[in-house]
Scaffold this motif. Structure first.
Motif, PDB file in Angstrom:
ATOM      1  N   PRO A 100      -7.740   8.129  -3.093  1.00 21.72           N
ATOM      2  CA  PRO A 100      -7.147   6.809  -2.882  1.00 21.72           C
ATOM      3  C   PRO A 100      -5.762   6.828  -2.262  1.00 21.72           C
ATOM      4  O   PRO A 100      -4.875   6.062  -2.645  1.00 21.72           O
ATOM      5  CB  PRO A 100      -7.106   6.223  -4.300  1.00 21.72           C
ATOM      6  CG  PRO A 100      -6.922   7.417  -5.170  1.00 21.72           C
ATOM      7  CD  PRO A 100      -7.707   8.521  -4.509  1.00 21.72           C
ATOM      8  N   ALA A 156       0.807  -6.716   2.453  1.00 24.20           N
ATOM      9  CA  ALA A 156      -0.629  -6.741   2.161  1.00 24.20           C
ATOM     10  C   ALA A 156      -1.415  -6.858   3.454  1.00 24.20           C
ATOM     11  O   ALA A 156      -0.911  -7.332   4.476  1.00 24.20           O
ATOM     12  CB  ALA A 156      -0.974  -7.905   1.233  1.00 24.20           C
ATOM     13  N   GLY A 191      -0.094  -0.651  -4.670  1.00 24.00           N
ATOM     14  CA  GLY A 191      -1.355  -1.214  -5.127  1.00 24.00           C
ATOM     15  C   GLY A 191      -2.147  -1.792  -3.978  1.00 24.00           C
ATOM     16  O   GLY A 191      -1.711  -1.784  -2.821  1.00 24.00           O
ATOM     17  N   SER A 192      -3.325  -2.315  -4.304  1.00 21.87           N
ATOM     18  CA  SER A 192      -4.176  -2.943  -3.313  1.00 21.87           C
ATOM     19  C   SER A 192      -3.588  -4.283  -2.908  1.00 21.87           C
ATOM     20  O   SER A 192      -2.661  -4.804  -3.542  1.00 21.87           O
ATOM     21  CB  SER A 192      -5.572  -3.148  -3.879  1.00 21.87           C
ATOM     22  OG  SER A 192      -5.529  -4.092  -4.946  1.00 21.87           O
ATOM     23  N   HIS A 225     -12.092   5.183  -0.549  1.00 22.58           N
ATOM     24  CA  HIS A 225     -12.882   4.479  -1.561  1.00 22.58           C
ATOM     25  C   HIS A 225     -14.352   4.725  -1.296  1.00 22.58           C
ATOM     26  O   HIS A 225     -14.760   4.989  -0.153  1.00 22.58           O
ATOM     27  CB  HIS A 225     -12.586   2.977  -1.520  1.00 22.58           C
ATOM     28  CG  HIS A 225     -13.153   2.219  -2.668  1.00 22.58           C
ATOM     29  ND1 HIS A 225     -14.424   1.669  -2.645  1.00 22.58           N
ATOM     30  CD2 HIS A 225     -12.631   1.906  -3.891  1.00 22.58           C
ATOM     31  CE1 HIS A 225     -14.653   1.061  -3.792  1.00 22.58           C
ATOM     32  NE2 HIS A 225     -13.594   1.189  -4.573  1.00 22.58           N
ATOM     33  N   PRO A 273       0.842  -1.196   0.000  1.00 23.33           N
ATOM     34  CA  PRO A 273       0.000   0.000   0.000  1.00 23.33           C
ATOM     35  C   PRO A 273       0.877   1.246   0.000  1.00 23.33           C
ATOM     36  O   PRO A 273       1.942   1.258   0.630  1.00 23.33           O
ATOM     37  CB  PRO A 273      -0.808  -0.140   1.295  1.00 23.33           C
ATOM     38  CG  PRO A 273      -0.017  -1.068   2.151  1.00 23.33           C
ATOM     39  CD  PRO A 273       0.696  -1.998   1.225  1.00 23.33           C
ATOM     40  N   GLU A 308      -4.930  -7.208  -3.204  1.00 25.89           N
ATOM     41  CA  GLU A 308      -5.144  -8.168  -4.286  1.00 25.89           C
ATOM     42  C   GLU A 308      -4.132  -7.991  -5.402  1.00 25.89           C
ATOM     43  O   GLU A 308      -3.545  -8.957  -5.897  1.00 25.89           O
ATOM     44  CB  GLU A 308      -6.561  -8.026  -4.838  1.00 25.89           C
ATOM     45  CG  GLU A 308      -6.892  -8.994  -5.957  1.00 25.89           C
ATOM     46  CD  GLU A 308      -8.308  -8.826  -6.481  1.00 25.89           C
ATOM     47  OE1 GLU A 308      -8.689  -9.581  -7.395  1.00 25.89           O
ATOM     48  OE2 GLU A 308      -9.026  -7.930  -5.983  1.00 25.89           O
ATOM     49  N   ASP A 309      -3.888  -6.739  -5.784  1.00 25.46           N
ATOM     50  CA  ASP A 309      -2.955  -6.466  -6.871  1.00 25.46           C
ATOM     51  C   ASP A 309      -1.527  -6.866  -6.508  1.00 25.46           C
ATOM     52  O   ASP A 309      -0.806  -7.459  -7.327  1.00 25.46           O
ATOM     53  CB  ASP A 309      -2.987  -4.985  -7.243  1.00 25.46           C
ATOM     54  CG  ASP A 309      -4.296  -4.581  -7.909  1.00 25.46           C
ATOM     55  OD1 ASP A 309      -4.992  -5.479  -8.419  1.00 25.46           O
ATOM     56  OD2 ASP A 309      -4.611  -3.373  -7.896  1.00 25.46           O
ATOM     57  N   THR A 310      -1.105  -6.516  -5.287  1.00 28.99           N
ATOM     58  CA  THR A 310       0.277  -6.804  -4.904  1.00 28.99           C
ATOM     59  C   THR A 310       0.512  -8.303  -4.777  1.00 28.99           C
ATOM     60  O   THR A 310       1.569  -8.808  -5.180  1.00 28.99           O
ATOM     61  CB  THR A 310       0.635  -6.107  -3.583  1.00 28.99           C
ATOM     62  OG1 THR A 310      -0.298  -6.489  -2.560  1.00 28.99           O
ATOM     63  CG2 THR A 310       0.607  -4.604  -3.734  1.00 28.99           C
TER      64      THR A 310
END
Length: 298
Positions: free
Chosen positions: A223, A143, A124-125, A196, A97, A127-129
């Motif tokens: 964000p 994460a 990134g989020s 968000h 993050p 999920e993305d990382t």
């Protein structure tokens, strides 16, 4: 035995799926399936049990993975060593993050630069990382979700405390006694600042402290938690922020903590790696350094 077959086998073993392994290897699923069948014919033993969702290794498969994976990882280390731009310099690719990575992880890891470590960071989020880590784009990922399956290994890094804060002007209008007595109803007139539209931090705080869901919508949505803090400091309304991020603003009176619950909401950060890559010295050293630094991130 063909090393390409072993590499495919270890990837399937860690991914738990032919489809996921194919994506990681840049192959088609039929190609992965064919390679595993070839290896099984050579060994004369089944390596995986096919299931509706993914595959499960047999005892023979587990034994082969345990014996083969460290050697394949060592070969990867030799190959990746050739990517260094200068002798002894290794590049660590870190994802996480944006706020936590920028304010905590990167400052901690910069102390390894004199030891021959170069850093590349991406944000990134969760999920993305984690997806990027699984695909080999990153070496370490921070994460707020623990990954599942054998492909990734995660270690709890630290907990962060969440604080309900507001700008000074809005806080002055609130009665702490009324807030404790009537709960979130007294907060309804105050604009909400969040990262968000789904109000993830506010929703988690409301559920933990007030045992209810928020009825508000985001007045300002940005964000990045640093932007949220800046907006609240400027008088935009209220927000839920990690204490490490707003501690200085609280001490300087730029924002005000509206509540001090007996059990504050916490969120756990995990430090994830691809299984087996801690055999690479620069990744192992970075993980150890972050875990050591996190002991002081109370």
């Amino acid at each position: 035995m063909d090393l390409a077959l072993l590499r495919t086998f270890v990837t399937v073993h860690r991914a738990g799926s032919f489809t996921r392994a194919a994506s990681l290897l840049g192959l088609s699923q039929p190609a992965v399936t064919s390679q595993i069948r070839t290896l099984e014919r050579q060994l004369g033993r089944p390596l995986f049990l096919r299931q509706a969702r993914g595959v499960t290794p047999t005892t023979v498969g587990d034994e082969l993975a345990q014996r083969a994976a460290p050697h394949l990882d060592a070969l990867v280390e030799i190959t990746e060593s050739g990517l260094a731009g200068e002798a002894g310099l290794r590049t660590l690719h870190l994802a996480g993050p944006p706020e936590f990575t920028s304010l905590r992880a990167l400052p901690a890891l910069t102390r390894l630069i004199p030891q021959g470590l170069a850093l590349r960071a991406s944000f990134g989020s969760a999920e993305d990382t984690l997806e990027g880590l699984a695909a080999g784009h990153h070496d370490l990922a921070i994460a707020t979700a623990r990954p599942r399956g054998r492909l990734l290994t995660a270690t709890p890094l630290c907990d962060e405390e969440h604080v309900l804060v507001a700008g000074v002007r809005w806080a002055a209008r609130l009665s702490p006694a009324a807030l404790r007595r009537d709960g979130p109803r007294v907060l309804e007139p105050i604009p909400v600042v969040e990262v968000h539209e789904s109000l993830p931090l506010v929703t988690r705080y409301w559920a933990s402290v007030f045992d209810t869901k928020p009825t508000a919508v985001g007045t300002i949505v940005a964000p990045d938690l640093r932007a949220v803090l800046a907006a609240v400091t400027a008088g935009a309304g209220l927000a839920v922020l990690p204490r490490y991020l707003c501690e200085t603003a609280l001490e300087q009176g730029e924002v005000v903590a509206l509540l001090d619950p007996p059990v504050p909401p916490l969120r756990t950060y995990f430090l994830a790696v691809r299984t087996g890559t801690l055999g690479l010295p620069h990744i192992a050293r970075a993980q150890e350094w972050l875990l050591r630094a996190a002991a002081d991130w109370g």
